[in-house]
Design a protein around this motif. Structure first.
Motif, PDB file in Angstrom:
ATOM      1  N   ALA A  75       1.868  -5.135   4.985  1.00  0.00           N
ATOM      2  CA  ALA A  75       1.448  -4.137   3.459  1.00  0.00           C
ATOM      3  C   ALA A  75       0.696  -5.234   2.524  1.00  0.00           C
ATOM      4  N   HIS A  76      -0.824  -5.434   1.597  1.00  0.00           N
ATOM      5  CA  HIS A  76      -0.488  -6.011   1.074  1.00  0.00           C
ATOM      6  C   HIS A  76      -2.484  -5.375  -0.051  1.00  0.00           C
ATOM      7  N   ALA A  77      -2.377  -6.248  -1.078  1.00  0.00           N
ATOM      8  CA  ALA A  77      -3.321  -5.437  -2.082  1.00  0.00           C
ATOM      9  C   ALA A  77      -5.187  -6.095  -0.881  1.00  0.00           C
ATOM     10  N   PRO A  78      -6.497  -5.162  -1.305  1.00  0.00           N
ATOM     11  CA  PRO A  78      -7.013  -5.778  -0.667  1.00  0.00           C
ATOM     12  C   PRO A  78      -7.866  -6.717  -1.295  1.00  0.00           C
ATOM     13  N   HIS A 115       3.389   6.499   7.492  1.00  0.00           N
ATOM     14  CA  HIS A 115       3.528   5.635   9.069  1.00  0.00           C
ATOM     15  C   HIS A 115       4.803   5.254   9.441  1.00  0.00           C
ATOM     16  N   ALA A 128       1.500 -10.817   0.435  1.00  0.00           N
ATOM     17  CA  ALA A 128       1.474  -9.717   1.300  1.00  0.00           C
ATOM     18  C   ALA A 128       3.517  -9.288   1.801  1.00  0.00           C
ATOM     19  N   MET A 173      -5.162  -1.130  -1.756  1.00  0.00           N
ATOM     20  CA  MET A 173      -4.381  -0.712  -1.119  1.00  0.00           C
ATOM     21  C   MET A 173      -4.272  -1.041   0.744  1.00  0.00           C
ATOM     22  N   MET A 174      -4.326  -1.607   1.599  1.00  0.00           N
ATOM     23  CA  MET A 174      -4.100  -2.259   2.845  1.00  0.00           C
ATOM     24  C   MET A 174      -2.894  -1.641   3.635  1.00  0.00           C
ATOM     25  N   LEU A 175      -3.186  -2.023   5.274  1.00  0.00           N
ATOM     26  CA  LEU A 175      -2.238  -2.215   5.867  1.00  0.00           C
ATOM     27  C   LEU A 175      -2.896  -2.794   7.102  1.00  0.00           C
ATOM     28  N   ARG A 176      -2.071  -3.288   7.543  1.00  0.00           N
ATOM     29  CA  ARG A 176      -2.004  -3.830   9.176  1.00  0.00           C
ATOM     30  C   ARG A 176      -0.753  -3.793  10.596  1.00  0.00           C
ATOM     31  N   HIS A 195       0.720   5.944   0.268  1.00  0.00           N
ATOM     32  CA  HIS A 195       1.079   5.369   1.723  1.00  0.00           C
ATOM     33  C   HIS A 195       2.182   5.203   1.611  1.00  0.00           C
ATOM     34  N   TRP A 210       4.598  -3.654  10.330  1.00  0.00           N
ATOM     35  CA  TRP A 210       3.047  -3.188   9.019  1.00  0.00           C
ATOM     36  C   TRP A 210       3.188  -4.336   8.115  1.00  0.00           C
TER      37      TRP A 210
END
Length: 229
Positions: free
Chosen positions: A18-21, A205, A26, A1-4, A163, A16
């Motif tokens: 949100a996406h998988a590595p 977040h 996303a 799990m990744m967030l930018r 998250h 935000w």
């Protein structure tokens, strides 16, 4: 799990991704302003949908340009349908959007900061409804929609593995602002209690400012209830 995180607009709204590595697919959450900046920040993703935690101006102003450019649907909770018309009514009556307790300070610093760019299209308010418990499967992750009203009637949180993207429902140090039309303190506290039932290590977040964890905030819950904001 990744967030930018992409910080936009006069209220420093957290937008935000949100996406998988390693995955390009996303979700984009709350493109609140600065459409060009948002689009540049997501060029390396295949955005599947825009999700709105709620429809206050500082979370939606870039929606029309971003949604058009990306060709994706806008998702929100149906109970938030009255919020954007209320925002536009305030703009017509006062000449600026309502930023709550920050309004006077922002207008004093820059009288134009709470008015939309006349060259940019305003959102038409249309969205596809999502509901409590609905799952959004995107590129190897599943986001669960949580209806967390109080700041607005249709406020939502996106629950992702480890998250919570809480919009303006839960911040470090307390719930989001209530006291204006369409908000309610007792309602937001019920939503906050629901969020703080997640495991202590769950990252929170919010829609503005820094992130926190469920465990860090849970001990203050009864203090927030007693103070009434």
């Amino acid at each position: 799990m990744m967030l930018r995180r992409i910080v936009v607009g006069p209220l420093r709204t957290n937008c935000w991704v949100a996406h998988a590595p390693g995955e390009r697919q996303a979700l984009l959450v709350d493109p609140g302003a600065d459409a060009g900046h948002v689009l540049n920040a997501v060029r390396d993703f295949d955005i599947v949908a825009i999700v709105l935690t709620h429809a206050h101006f500082d979370h939606v102003l870039a929606v029309p340009e971003v949604a058009h450019e990306l060709g994706v649907p806008v998702l929100a909770h149906p109970d938030d349908a009255p919020v954007w018309p209320h925002e536009l009514d305030h703009l017509r009556r006062h000449g600026h959007f309502d930023a709550g307790t920050d309004t006077a300070k922002l207008l004093a610093a820059d009288p134009s900061c709470l008015t939309p760019d006349p060259a940019a299209p305003l959102w038409d308010g249309r969205f596809e409804a999502v509901h409590d418990g609905q799952e959004l499967a995107v590129g190897g992750i599943t986001a669960t929609v949580l209806h967390t009203p109080g700041h607005t009637p249709g406020g939502l949180t996106l629950a992702l593995p480890g998250h919570l993207l809480t919009g303006d429902t839960l911040f470090p140090g307390g719930p989001g602002l209530t006291g204006w039309p369409l908000s309610d303190f007792d309602t937001i506290m019920l939503s906050v209690r629901r969020l703080l039932a997640y495991s202590p290590g769950t990252a929170v977040h919010p829609g503005h400012g820094r992130s926190t964890t469920v465990g860090r905030e849970r001990s203050q819950l009864e203090e927030w209830q007693q103070r009434g904001w």
